[in-house]
Design a protein around this motif. Structure first.
Motif, PDB file in Angstrom:
ATOM      1  N   ALA A 198       0.835  -1.204   0.000  1.00  0.00           N
ATOM      2  CA  ALA A 198       0.000   0.000   0.000  1.00  0.00           C
ATOM      3  C   ALA A 198       0.869   1.253   0.000  1.00  0.00           C
ATOM      4  CB  ALA A 198      -0.933  -0.008   1.211  1.00  0.00           C
ATOM      5  N   ALA A 199       1.978   1.237   0.732  1.00  0.00           N
ATOM      6  CA  ALA A 199       2.883   2.390   0.758  1.00  0.00           C
ATOM      7  C   ALA A 199       3.512   2.615  -0.619  1.00  0.00           C
ATOM      8  CB  ALA A 199       3.966   2.188   1.819  1.00  0.00           C
ATOM      9  N   ILE A 200       3.896   1.545  -1.279  1.00  0.00           N
ATOM     10  CA  ILE A 200       4.459   1.664  -2.630  1.00  0.00           C
ATOM     11  C   ILE A 200       3.402   2.189  -3.588  1.00  0.00           C
ATOM     12  CG2 ILE A 200       5.354   0.367  -4.603  1.00  0.00           C
ATOM     13  CD1 ILE A 200       6.705  -1.500  -2.516  1.00  0.00           C
ATOM     14  N   ARG A 201       2.220   1.618  -3.533  1.00  0.00           N
ATOM     15  CA  ARG A 201       1.127   2.051  -4.410  1.00  0.00           C
ATOM     16  C   ARG A 201       0.857   3.543  -4.238  1.00  0.00           C
ATOM     17  NH1 ARG A 201      -2.231  -1.485  -2.985  1.00  0.00           N
ATOM     18  NH2 ARG A 201      -1.730  -2.963  -4.620  1.00  0.00           N
ATOM     19  N   SER A 202       0.868   4.022  -3.002  1.00  0.00           N
ATOM     20  CA  SER A 202       0.646   5.438  -2.732  1.00  0.00           C
ATOM     21  C   SER A 202       1.708   6.293  -3.413  1.00  0.00           C
ATOM     22  CB  SER A 202       0.662   5.675  -1.219  1.00  0.00           C
ATOM     23  OG  SER A 202       0.571   7.047  -0.932  1.00  0.00           O
ATOM     24  N   GLN A 203       2.971   5.886  -3.329  1.00  0.00           N
ATOM     25  CA  GLN A 203       4.049   6.622  -3.984  1.00  0.00           C
ATOM     26  C   GLN A 203       3.899   6.588  -5.503  1.00  0.00           C
ATOM     27  OE1 GLN A 203       6.697   8.455  -2.641  1.00  0.00           O
ATOM     28  NE2 GLN A 203       5.436   8.272  -0.813  1.00  0.00           N
ATOM     29  N   ILE A 204       3.508   5.453  -6.044  1.00  0.00           N
ATOM     30  CA  ILE A 204       3.322   5.341  -7.499  1.00  0.00           C
ATOM     31  C   ILE A 204       2.168   6.226  -7.956  1.00  0.00           C
ATOM     32  CG2 ILE A 204       2.783   3.773  -9.405  1.00  0.00           C
ATOM     33  CD1 ILE A 204       5.618   3.390  -8.297  1.00  0.00           C
ATOM     34  N   PHE A 205       1.087   6.263  -7.197  1.00  0.00           N
ATOM     35  CA  PHE A 205      -0.032   7.138  -7.557  1.00  0.00           C
ATOM     36  C   PHE A 205       0.356   8.613  -7.510  1.00  0.00           C
ATOM     37  CE2 PHE A 205      -3.166   3.629  -6.602  1.00  0.00           C
ATOM     38  CZ  PHE A 205      -3.659   3.552  -7.897  1.00  0.00           C
ATOM     39  N   ASP A 206       1.345   8.956  -6.691  1.00  0.00           N
ATOM     40  CA  ASP A 206       1.821  10.340  -6.592  1.00  0.00           C
ATOM     41  C   ASP A 206       2.990  10.639  -7.523  1.00  0.00           C
ATOM     42  OD1 ASP A 206      -0.059  10.912  -4.665  1.00  0.00           O
ATOM     43  OD2 ASP A 206       1.316  10.645  -2.967  1.00  0.00           O
ATOM     44  N   ILE A 207       3.336   9.726  -8.400  1.00  0.00           N
ATOM     45  CA  ILE A 207       4.553   9.890  -9.202  1.00  0.00           C
ATOM     46  C   ILE A 207       4.479  11.107 -10.127  1.00  0.00           C
ATOM     47  CG2 ILE A 207       4.091   8.462 -11.255  1.00  0.00           C
ATOM     48  CD1 ILE A 207       6.923   7.134 -10.394  1.00  0.00           C
ATOM     49  N   ASP A 208       3.266  11.560 -10.420  1.00  0.00           N
ATOM     50  CA  ASP A 208       3.128  12.748 -11.268  1.00  0.00           C
ATOM     51  C   ASP A 208       3.548  14.029 -10.549  1.00  0.00           C
ATOM     52  OD1 ASP A 208       0.901  12.561  -9.565  1.00  0.00           O
ATOM     53  OD2 ASP A 208      -0.360  13.675 -10.962  1.00  0.00           O
ATOM     54  N   THR A 209       3.813  13.953  -9.255  1.00  0.00           N
ATOM     55  CA  THR A 209       4.279  15.120  -8.515  1.00  0.00           C
ATOM     56  C   THR A 209       5.798  15.259  -8.549  1.00  0.00           C
ATOM     57  OG1 THR A 209       4.435  13.966  -6.384  1.00  0.00           O
ATOM     58  CG2 THR A 209       2.298  14.957  -6.952  1.00  0.00           C
ATOM     59  N   PHE A 210       6.468  14.292  -9.157  1.00  0.00           N
ATOM     60  CA  PHE A 210       7.924  14.311  -9.251  1.00  0.00           C
ATOM     61  C   PHE A 210       8.354  14.815 -10.618  1.00  0.00           C
ATOM     62  CE2 PHE A 210       6.924  11.210  -6.027  1.00  0.00           C
ATOM     63  CZ  PHE A 210       7.876  11.441  -5.054  1.00  0.00           C
ATOM     64  N   GLN A 211       9.456  15.549 -10.660  1.00  0.00           N
ATOM     65  CA  GLN A 211      10.012  15.991 -11.938  1.00  0.00           C
ATOM     66  C   GLN A 211      10.918  14.929 -12.533  1.00  0.00           C
ATOM     67  OE1 GLN A 211      11.774  19.679 -10.480  1.00  0.00           O
ATOM     68  NE2 GLN A 211      10.391  20.800 -11.836  1.00  0.00           N
ATOM     69  N   TYR A 212      11.659  14.219 -11.676  1.00  0.00           N
ATOM     70  CA  TYR A 212      12.617  13.215 -12.115  1.00  0.00           C
ATOM     71  C   TYR A 212      12.396  11.922 -11.352  1.00  0.00           C
ATOM     72  CZ  TYR A 212      14.948  17.444 -13.704  1.00  0.00           C
ATOM     73  OH  TYR A 212      15.223  18.640 -14.302  1.00  0.00           O
ATOM     74  N   VAL A 213      12.467  10.823 -12.072  1.00  0.00           N
ATOM     75  CA  VAL A 213      12.435   9.505 -11.450  1.00  0.00           C
ATOM     76  C   VAL A 213      13.666   8.770 -11.966  1.00  0.00           C
ATOM     77  CG1 VAL A 213      11.162   7.359 -11.157  1.00  0.00           C
ATOM     78  CG2 VAL A 213       9.913   9.515 -11.346  1.00  0.00           C
ATOM     79  N   ILE A 214      14.528   8.356 -11.042  1.00  0.00           N
ATOM     80  CA  ILE A 214      15.790   7.709 -11.396  1.00  0.00           C
ATOM     81  C   ILE A 214      15.717   6.238 -10.997  1.00  0.00           C
ATOM     82  CG2 ILE A 214      18.284   7.690 -11.026  1.00  0.00           C
ATOM     83  CD1 ILE A 214      18.026  10.699 -10.339  1.00  0.00           C
ATOM     84  N   PHE A 215      16.013   5.380 -11.951  1.00  0.00           N
ATOM     85  CA  PHE A 215      15.998   3.938 -11.735  1.00  0.00           C
ATOM     86  C   PHE A 215      17.433   3.453 -11.599  1.00  0.00           C
ATOM     87  CE2 PHE A 215      12.253   5.244 -13.925  1.00  0.00           C
ATOM     88  CZ  PHE A 215      11.234   4.510 -13.346  1.00  0.00           C
ATOM     89  N   VAL A 216      17.722   2.697 -10.546  1.00  0.00           N
ATOM     90  CA  VAL A 216      19.102   2.339 -10.224  1.00  0.00           C
ATOM     91  C   VAL A 216      19.526   0.962 -10.731  1.00  0.00           C
ATOM     92  CG1 VAL A 216      19.173   3.856  -8.221  1.00  0.00           C
ATOM     93  CG2 VAL A 216      18.465   1.464  -7.943  1.00  0.00           C
ATOM     94  N   SER A 217      18.608   0.202 -11.324  1.00  0.00           N
ATOM     95  CA  SER A 217      18.968  -1.117 -11.833  1.00  0.00           C
ATOM     96  C   SER A 217      17.903  -1.592 -12.817  1.00  0.00           C
ATOM     97  CB  SER A 217      19.093  -2.129 -10.690  1.00  0.00           C
ATOM     98  OG  SER A 217      17.806  -2.418 -10.150  1.00  0.00           O
ATOM     99  N   LYS A 218      18.265  -2.636 -13.576  1.00  0.00           N
ATOM    100  CA  LYS A 218      17.281  -3.235 -14.486  1.00  0.00           C
ATOM    101  C   LYS A 218      16.132  -3.848 -13.701  1.00  0.00           C
ATOM    102  CE  LYS A 218      20.703  -5.274 -16.794  1.00  0.00           C
ATOM    103  NZ  LYS A 218      21.377  -6.210 -17.696  1.00  0.00           N
TER     104      LYS A 218
END
Length: 122
Positions: free
Chosen positions: A47-67
């Motif tokens: 649920a905590a992850i889902r909440s962050q994903i639903f708010d992802i439009d509030t971020f300017q940058y999303v950085i992925f650290v691995s495949k």
């Protein structure tokens, strides 16, 4: 480097792939994955992850650290966002991570490309 033994500590599936590449060179691969990447089963953590994903439009940058991070995040994004939010810059830390994002339909650039994108500087 004939009798070369190489310890491979990457998580799966990268560990197996790296070992296969080492063996093709005639060297001995010693697999020892140091991380076990598994889905989160705990309902509160999900649920905590889902909440962050639903708010992802509030971020300017999303950085992925691995495949692996790219693959897992792509699954979450697909579940939570029918279409990716506008205005987010998706960045892979390396070429492999960026390629995983692109294959998942996420228009990412690779970390070294940041210097070439003036809108990302500053």
């Amino acid at each position: 480097m004939q009798d070369c033994h190489i310890l491979i500590t990457r998580p799966e599936p990268e560990n197996t792939l790296s070992c296969e590449r080492i063996v093709t060179h005639g060297w001995t691969a010693v697999p020892l994955p140091m991380l076990d990447i598994a889905p989160i089963e705990d309902a509160q953590q999900r649920a905590a992850i889902r909440s962050q994903i639903f708010d992802i439009d509030t971020f300017q940058y999303v950085i992925f650290v691995s495949k692996n991070a790219a693959r897992l995040a792509a699954d979450w994004l697909d579940t939570c966002w029918p279409m990716l939010p506008v205005g987010v810059h998706w960045i892979g830390i390396g070429q492999g991570t960026t390629q995983a994002l692109l294959e998942a339909g996420i228009p990412a650039i690779s970390n070294p490309d940041i210097q070439q994108k003036p809108y990302l500087n500053g």
